[in-house]
Write a protein that holds these residues in place. Sequence first.
Motif, short mmCIF file in Angstrom:
data_model
loop_
_atom_site.label_atom_id
_atom_site.label_comp_id
_atom_site.label_asym_id
_atom_site.label_seq_id
_atom_site.Cartn_x
_atom_site.Cartn_y
_atom_site.Cartn_z
N GLY A 187 100.17 59.91 39.18
CA GLY A 187 98.98 60.76 39.04
C GLY A 187 98.26 60.99 40.36
N GLN A 188 98.08 59.93 41.14
CA GLN A 188 97.31 60.06 42.37
C GLN A 188 98.02 60.98 43.37
OE1 GLN A 188 94.27 59.09 42.87
NE2 GLN A 188 94.13 59.64 45.03
N GLU A 189 99.30 60.74 43.54
CA GLU A 189 100.09 61.55 44.48
C GLU A 189 100.07 63.03 44.05
OE1 GLU A 189 104.14 60.15 44.25
OE2 GLU A 189 104.95 62.02 45.06
N LEU A 190 100.26 63.28 42.77
CA LEU A 190 100.30 64.66 42.29
C LEU A 190 98.93 65.32 42.38
CD1 LEU A 190 102.64 64.20 39.18
CD2 LEU A 190 103.22 65.21 41.40
N ALA A 191 97.88 64.55 42.07
CA ALA A 191 96.53 65.12 42.14
C ALA A 191 96.19 65.49 43.58
CB ALA A 191 95.51 64.12 41.59
N GLU A 192 96.55 64.62 44.52
CA GLU A 192 96.25 64.92 45.94
C GLU A 192 97.04 66.15 46.40
OE1 GLU A 192 96.51 61.57 48.60
OE2 GLU A 192 95.24 60.34 47.32
N LEU A 193 98.29 66.21 45.95
CA LEU A 193 99.12 67.37 46.33
C LEU A 193 98.51 68.65 45.76
CD1 LEU A 193 101.69 68.63 47.52
CD2 LEU A 193 102.90 67.98 45.43
N ALA A 194 98.17 68.61 44.48
CA ALA A 194 97.63 69.81 43.81
C ALA A 194 96.32 70.24 44.47
CB ALA A 194 97.39 69.53 42.33
N GLU A 195 95.43 69.30 44.65
CA GLU A 195 94.10 69.67 45.17
C GLU A 195 94.19 70.12 46.63
OE1 GLU A 195 91.41 66.49 43.88
OE2 GLU A 195 92.47 66.54 41.97
N GLY A 196 95.11 69.51 47.39
CA GLY A 196 95.31 69.94 48.77
C GLY A 196 95.83 71.37 48.84
N ALA A 197 96.57 71.76 47.80
CA ALA A 197 97.15 73.11 47.79
C ALA A 197 96.27 74.10 47.01
CB ALA A 197 98.55 73.05 47.16
N GLY A 198 95.13 73.62 46.55
CA GLY A 198 94.24 74.51 45.78
C GLY A 198 94.76 74.83 44.39
N ARG A 199 95.59 73.95 43.85
CA ARG A 199 96.15 74.19 42.51
C ARG A 199 95.57 73.19 41.52
NH1 ARG A 199 96.70 78.71 43.91
NH2 ARG A 199 97.04 78.99 41.68
N VAL A 200 95.80 73.41 40.23
CA VAL A 200 95.34 72.45 39.23
C VAL A 200 96.52 71.89 38.44
CG1 VAL A 200 93.03 73.44 38.97
CG2 VAL A 200 94.87 74.23 37.46
N ILE A 201 96.34 70.65 37.99
CA ILE A 201 97.27 70.04 37.03
C ILE A 201 96.46 69.74 35.78
CG2 ILE A 201 98.87 68.16 36.51
CD1 ILE A 201 99.01 67.51 39.43
N ARG A 202 96.91 70.25 34.66
CA ARG A 202 96.21 69.99 33.39
C ARG A 202 97.15 69.21 32.47
NH1 ARG A 202 91.14 72.76 32.91
NH2 ARG A 202 91.29 71.60 30.97
#
Length: 431
Positions: A117-132
């Motif tokens: 979760g942490q790795e994916l959240a950082e990746l998503a937020e760094g790229a301006g994307r969302v994970i739901r």
Amino acid sequence: MSAPAQPLRLGIAGLGTVGIGVVKIVQRHAEMLTARTGRPVTITAVSARDRTKNRDADLSAYAWETDPVALATRDDVDVFVELMGGHEGTAKDATIAALNAGKDVVTANKALLAHHGQELAELAEGAGRVIRYEAAVAGGIPVIKSLTEGLAGNAIRRVMGVMNGTCNYILTRMETAGLPYDTVFEEARQLGYLEADPNLDVGGIDAGHKLSILAAIAFGTKVSFDNVVLEGIGCISIDDIRRAADMGYKIKLLGVAQMTGRGLEQRMTPCLVPAASPLGQLQGGTNMVVIEGDSVGQIVLRGAGAGEGPTASAVMGDVLDIARGLRLPTFGQPATSLADPIPAAVSAPAPFYLRLQLVDKPGALAKIASALGDAGVSISRMRQYGHADTTAPVLIVTHKTTRDAIDVAIAALPGTGVVDGAPVALRIEEV
Ligand code: NAP
Ligand code: HSE
């Protein structure tokens, strides 16, 4: 005349129970979804392992991709919908590929988020994307939305609940039918309730994944599944269920997450809860999540935790939020601001239920009481049941104590010479 709204284009990887449920909702409610979001929601492409498999939906209008990573990076896909499962391999690779390609992601995959979760959240937020991932915890119950939105103004005190429908089915069926664990486990297998690896269910792992996700949101900490104390339901006998009922309790596989002065406590263990409480009354495969906030007090969310319709409902809630332009950080606050959790070394004190098979001879009870007393465990209630040959079951409810003290007492019991077999010790949770 204004230009027609751009459709939100989905690429769905995984066409099993949940994936086909999502396809059906998109097809059945196309007009309603457009009316609610102001733009059409369409499916561009789909993927699964076996293209020849007969599926309960017409997929002929969608492109087929054999490789979910290729699906996730298609130019004509806005949202990658990951419904394959598994926390390594394809699901993870395709999710990362989608985020790197500038797609938003919707997933039902609790294992993926619990482990990465942490790795994916950082990746998503760094790229301006969302994970739901509403569907990942308690299926159709909108618990992620409740925590990240409706309850965002509360300091959360405790989150707890029954988050694995299969375990609740097994425990309540044992009670209502008077059947032993092994028989009901087999029944659950026949009914198709068990995961391919049943230990994910009965070992508490699936529910532990869900609890770790809720704890991250509730307490602003990085997801830390490795710190969840896990115990499965395999040790629960029909006798435990009956004896607990005699004393006014039900046995549940209960998840509890709370921030204490000693650190973050995350437990997914079989517990006794008062029979009259909402958790105690929860029957069958239903899930229940109880959230306690400093302003709202206690709220109880109840509903289907699994199945095609409920899980697809949660996935579609996420898709529609994206279509409407709602963009929140994965765990309710920026991933880089989530704290490293300090796991509580000991859990908050609680009363415990102890079941012992006692050799029926003079002085036996006194020896038990003395062993408990030496460990600092004080007895609140004690009950002895009828004999089985030379032994008799004895139930003890303790005053509030720690799991450590209980373990010390249990370790001393064989030395008394009056206990037959392994004692069962279950926490009694105040709910
Ligand atoms: P499922 O019925 O087993 O379906 C999985 C789908 O993924 C199948 O269509 C399968 O293809 C496809 N798939 C698996 N590995 C793949 C790969 N490497 N490449 C391409 N496709 C692949 O699973 P499900 O019950 O729908 O669950 C999906 C996700 O939702 C999981 O993360 C699960 O934990 C979560 N979830 C499920 C429920 C529920 O009630 N079922 C509830 C909450 C959350 P084939 O069909 O060709 O084999
Ligand atoms: N195996 C899970 C359960 C499915 O029984 O609740 C939903 O996550």
